[in-house]
Write an enzyme that holds these catalytic residues in place. Structure first.
Site, short mmCIF file in Angstrom:
data_model
loop_
_atom_site.label_atom_id
_atom_site.label_comp_id
_atom_site.label_asym_id
_atom_site.label_seq_id
_atom_site.Cartn_x
_atom_site.Cartn_y
_atom_site.Cartn_z
N LYS A 94 56.13 12.82 43.63
CA LYS A 94 55.92 12.27 45.16
C LYS A 94 54.95 12.02 44.91
O LYS A 94 54.13 10.82 44.79
CB LYS A 94 56.53 12.92 45.49
CG LYS A 94 57.68 13.51 46.18
CD LYS A 94 58.86 12.98 46.71
CE LYS A 94 58.65 12.57 47.87
NZ LYS A 94 59.47 11.24 48.42
N VAL A 98 62.57 18.16 54.60
CA VAL A 98 64.04 17.96 55.60
C VAL A 98 65.32 18.26 55.89
O VAL A 98 65.94 18.64 55.16
CB VAL A 98 63.72 16.19 55.25
CG1 VAL A 98 65.04 15.14 56.71
CG2 VAL A 98 62.80 15.48 55.52
N PRO A 113 57.25 13.26 55.07
CA PRO A 113 58.25 14.61 56.00
C PRO A 113 57.88 15.84 55.17
O PRO A 113 57.82 16.01 54.05
CB PRO A 113 59.53 14.07 55.71
CG PRO A 113 59.24 13.58 54.80
CD PRO A 113 58.22 12.67 53.98
N TYR A 131 59.07 17.52 40.92
CA TYR A 131 59.18 16.76 42.09
C TYR A 131 57.45 16.34 43.24
O TYR A 131 58.24 15.22 42.45
CB TYR A 131 59.79 17.06 42.69
CG TYR A 131 60.65 16.91 44.36
CD1 TYR A 131 61.00 15.54 43.93
CD2 TYR A 131 59.91 17.25 45.22
CE1 TYR A 131 61.91 15.02 45.16
CE2 TYR A 131 60.45 16.48 46.78
CZ TYR A 131 60.85 15.83 46.60
OH TYR A 131 61.66 14.61 47.75
N SER A 182 65.06 20.21 50.02
CA SER A 182 65.15 21.31 51.63
C SER A 182 66.56 21.39 51.48
O SER A 182 66.11 22.65 51.25
CB SER A 182 64.89 20.55 52.95
OG SER A 182 63.77 19.37 52.43
#
Length: 118
Positions: free
Chosen positions: A8, A34, A31, A4, A46
């Site tokens: 990103k 989150v 961010p 992941y 998250s």
């Protein structure tokens, strides 16, 4: 390998390359973890970290993460769009908390849920 996180990073690199090639003014909002009520039927990364604690984890991770409310992330996007001088990368973090603090907060909110002690 944390796929992941890699995805990103690679996606942002591709966006910067594309923006440079096409002459596009790009602003990136990155961010932290989150947190918010979920709108979708699946967990995000998250929320999965919090659910792991609630679902009977024997121990919490010895790590700290940045945390931010989704409304603050949305506002950051709006501000970046509305402000012509915005450029580059922006990190959105409300606070940094160790997982022990997250467990304490969960215990205060939900005292009857068994949570890891260490």
């Amino acid at each position: 390998m944390q796929w992941y996180l890699l995805s990103k990073t690679l996606a942002e690199e591709a966006a910067w390359k594309f923006a440079k090639e096409k002459g596009i003014d790009l602003v990136v909002i990155n961010p932290a973890m989150v947190i918010s009520p979920l709108l979708q039927p699946t967990l995000n990364t998250s929320s999965a970290a919090v659910l792991y604690l609630v679902n009977g984890a024997e121990a919490y991770i010895n790590a700290s993460h940045g945390w931010v409310n989704v409304k603050d992330v949305a506002n950051a996007h709006i501000l970046a769009f509305e402000n012509p001088s915005a450029n580059g990368r922006y990190c959105t973090v409300e606070r940094v908390a160790h997982f022990s603090e997250v467990v304490e907060i969960l215990h205060e909110l939900y005292p009857n849920i068994p949570l890891p002690q260490k």
